[in-house]
Design an enzyme around this catalytic site. Structure first.
Site, PDB file in Angstrom:
ATOM      1  N   PRO A 278       0.924  -1.337  -0.084  1.00 47.30           N
ATOM      2  CA  PRO A 278       0.045  -0.061   0.033  1.00 47.30           C
ATOM      3  C   PRO A 278       1.092   1.590  -0.038  1.00 47.30           C
ATOM      4  O   PRO A 278       1.916   1.367   0.663  1.00 47.30           O
ATOM      5  CB  PRO A 278      -0.883  -0.074   1.250  1.00 47.30           C
ATOM      6  N   ARG A 317      -0.469  16.130  -9.491  1.00 45.36           N
ATOM      7  CA  ARG A 317      -1.539  15.055  -9.722  1.00 45.36           C
ATOM      8  C   ARG A 317      -2.797  15.814 -10.674  1.00 45.36           C
ATOM      9  O   ARG A 317      -3.348  15.104 -11.487  1.00 45.36           O
ATOM     10  CB  ARG A 317      -2.151  14.678  -8.434  1.00 45.36           C
ATOM     11  N   CYS A 347       4.267  28.485 -16.672  1.00 54.62           N
ATOM     12  CA  CYS A 347       3.872  28.953 -17.950  1.00 54.62           C
ATOM     13  C   CYS A 347       3.292  27.564 -18.470  1.00 54.62           C
ATOM     14  O   CYS A 347       3.675  27.348 -19.548  1.00 54.62           O
ATOM     15  CB  CYS A 347       5.033  29.517 -18.863  1.00 54.62           C
ATOM     16  N   GLU A 348       2.175  27.219 -18.398  1.00 53.55           N
ATOM     17  CA  GLU A 348       1.426  26.061 -18.953  1.00 53.55           C
ATOM     18  C   GLU A 348      -0.076  26.335 -18.561  1.00 53.55           C
ATOM     19  O   GLU A 348      -0.244  26.502 -17.243  1.00 53.55           O
ATOM     20  CB  GLU A 348       1.807  24.759 -18.319  1.00 53.55           C
ATOM     21  N   TYR A 376       2.225  10.674  -3.764  1.00 54.72           N
ATOM     22  CA  TYR A 376       2.593  11.264  -5.187  1.00 54.72           C
ATOM     23  C   TYR A 376       2.199  12.593  -5.248  1.00 54.72           C
ATOM     24  O   TYR A 376       1.721  13.229  -6.169  1.00 54.72           O
ATOM     25  CB  TYR A 376       1.410  10.464  -6.015  1.00 54.72           C
TER      26      TYR A 376
HETATM   27  N1  PLP Z   1       2.822  -1.700  -5.988  1.00 60.03           N
HETATM   28  C1  PLP Z   1       3.067  -1.607  -7.297  1.00 60.03           C
HETATM   29  C2  PLP Z   1       3.830  -2.479  -7.916  1.00 60.03           C
HETATM   30  C3  PLP Z   1       2.572  -0.199  -7.881  1.00 60.03           C
HETATM   31  O1  PLP Z   1       2.725   0.091  -9.015  1.00 60.03           O
HETATM   32  C4  PLP Z   1       1.936   0.761  -6.887  1.00 60.03           C
HETATM   33  C5  PLP Z   1       1.486   2.080  -7.406  1.00 60.03           C
HETATM   34  O2  PLP Z   1       1.092   2.152  -8.610  1.00 60.03           O
HETATM   35  C6  PLP Z   1       1.702   0.453  -5.722  1.00 60.03           C
HETATM   36  C7  PLP Z   1       2.137  -0.755  -5.136  1.00 60.03           C
HETATM   37  C8  PLP Z   1       1.028   1.478  -4.579  1.00 60.03           C
HETATM   38  O3  PLP Z   1      -0.196   1.704  -5.024  1.00 60.03           O
HETATM   39  P1  PLP Z   1      -1.278   2.586  -4.004  1.00 60.03           P
HETATM   40  O4  PLP Z   1      -0.489   3.928  -3.859  1.00 60.03           O
HETATM   41  O5  PLP Z   1      -2.426   2.873  -4.833  1.00 60.03           O
HETATM   42  O6  PLP Z   1      -1.539   1.545  -2.810  1.00 60.03           O
END
Ligand code: PLP
Length: 422
Positions: A278, A317, A347-348, A376
């Site tokens: 996760p 994001r 500048c976008e 992220y």
């Molecule tokens: N494991 C893999 C291989 C991933 O590519 C990702 C994210 O894209 C994750 C885990 C983590 O996903 P999340 O942040 O949705 O739990």
């Protein structure tokens, strides 16, 4: 639940006023709550254990938030790390996460990265294709070790979410089909440099329904049983990450308890060590991006642009995935809401966080917080437009530490070298 709340008319992170923090550290700045990070990790772990999964490995997806202080906070609770590059392996180790809790995923690991991972002894390399399996085998034999590998399967399920973060459909670049996984696993068991220890999947991110996961996990169970039926040993089942978080405008995601119970339902009786990867569900609501309003640009034709000192290079994001972040004034004013387009200075035209968003009235100098920005967020920040890399702060109770300082312009310029002919 998170630890960002209004107290005496001011948004706080735990016991720290965001206005005070912004005055002392400057803006834009990411702020993380230790209590929220710890809570999210322990709630997930407790839910999995209560559902009957013994000693699951919860390998935090480092890509979501690679800050060393964040990794150390989670590592101290027993978290492992899901990594996708040598840099992330190094980060996990530097944060004190032992190699035996590191899982190396990703479709394009280079020979050098595989060599490094094997030298430090990561727990498992998730191989995503036949050529990669052969490369791991070759590198491991050269080093005189036996690499523990899991085969990453692409379960070909539709998992909702944004097309750019779906990973579990056959057309996505990740993993191999079930048939291919059976063949590779059997081949791997005859290779001198690898030991197949398990199978893995990860079907996407920001998934807000259990059904696609349950469908994928049921297929994974079938795979484990078929492999075992062929006399192959399968010790580990890595079910990836992907559970969504509430971004305020989206369906409420399932609770960790419901997620854990679904896994117990799908896997009941399967004797195996479970691993999870996760990212978002642990870090997203544990962080905010605090920015200052530079101008309120009221166009005569009626559009109000709220120009912030944060931009797409600090929080990508919205520009990349049309992602929604709740935006809250740090010190809300009284008054009727106004409708704003919230933009940054880059500048976008894509440097637009949101359009037509009703917000409490705001004026130049006010602070706003982008909520749910702990995953992220800083991880994807850059210096685009030669803007300084955004700093990060970790709060614990009434204390805070600047865990990634804002660089100076000299730092930025000194990284580059003149060409000898210039
Ligand atoms: N494991 C893999 C291989 C991933 O590519 C990702 C994210 O894209 C994750 C885990 C983590 O996903 P999340 O942040 O949705 O739990």
């Amino acid at each position: 639940m998170n630890h960002f709340e209004l107290r005496a008319g001011e948004l706080h992170c735990e016991d720290v006023s965001l206005a005070r923090l912004a005055a002392e550290v400057g803006t834009p700045v990411y702020v993380y709550s230790s209590a929220t990070l710890e809570r999210h990790y322990t709630v997930l772990r407790d839910a999995l254990v209560s559902a009957g999964l013994e000693a699951p490995l919860i390998a935090f997806a480092v890509k979501a938030n690679p800050n060393l202080a964040v990794l150390r906070t989670l590592g101290r609770l027993g978290a492992g790390a899901d990594v996708v590059s040598e840099g992330e392996v190094r980060r996990a180790l530097a944060a004190g996460i032992p190699a035996e809790r590191i899982v190396f995923s990703g479709v394009g690991k280079s020979e050098r990265e595989i060599e490094f991972a094997l030298q430090v002894g990561v727990a498992e390399i998730n191989v995503e294709s036949e050529p990669e399996l052969h490369l791991v085998n070759t590198v491991a034999q050269r080093l005189g070790v036996r690499a523990q590998v899991a085969v990453r399967v692409n379960p070909d399920v539709e998992a909702g979410g944004h097309a750019k973060i779906s990973t579990g459909k056959a057309e996505n670049k990740f993993g191999v089909s079930f048939a291919e996984a059976e063949r590779l696993y059997a081949n791997a068991s005859n290779m001198a440099g690898v030991k197949p220890v398990g199978v893995a999947c990860h079907i996407g991110s920001q998934i807000t329904e259990l059904a696609p996961m349950e469908a994928a996990f049921g297929k994974m169970r079938g795979l484990v049983e078929r492999l075992r039926g062929e006399g192959l040993s399968v010790d580990r089942l890595d079910l990836g990450g992907g559970l969504g978080v509430p971004y305020f405008n989206q369906p409420e995601p399932p609770s960790p308890e419901a997620y854990a119970q679904m896994i117990a339902r799908a896997m009941g009786g399967l004797d195996i060590q479970f691993a999870f990867e996760p990212g978002r569900m642990i870090a997203a609501n544990a962080g905010v991006l605090v920015a200052q309003v530079l101008h309120v640009n009221r166009r005569p034709e009626g559009r109000n642009f709220l120009v912030l000192d944060a931009a797409m290079n600090d929080l990508l994001r919205p520009a990349m995935y049309d992602a929604y972040h709740d935006i809250r004034p740090v010190t809300p004013r009284e008054g009727a809401p106004e409708t704003y387009d919230v933009v940054g200075p880059v500048c976008e035209t894509g440097d637009t966080f949101t359009r037509d968003r009703p917000l409490p009235p705001l004026a130049a100098g006010d602070l706003v917080a982008f909520m749910s920005a702990g995953a992220y967020g800083a991880a994807m920040s850059s210096e685009y437009n030669s803007r300084l890399l955004v700093p990060e702060v970790l709060v614990r109770g009434g204390d805070y530490a600047v865990v990634r300082p804002r660089p100076s312009y000299d730092d930025m310029l000194e990284r580059e070298r003149p060409a000898p002919w210039l």
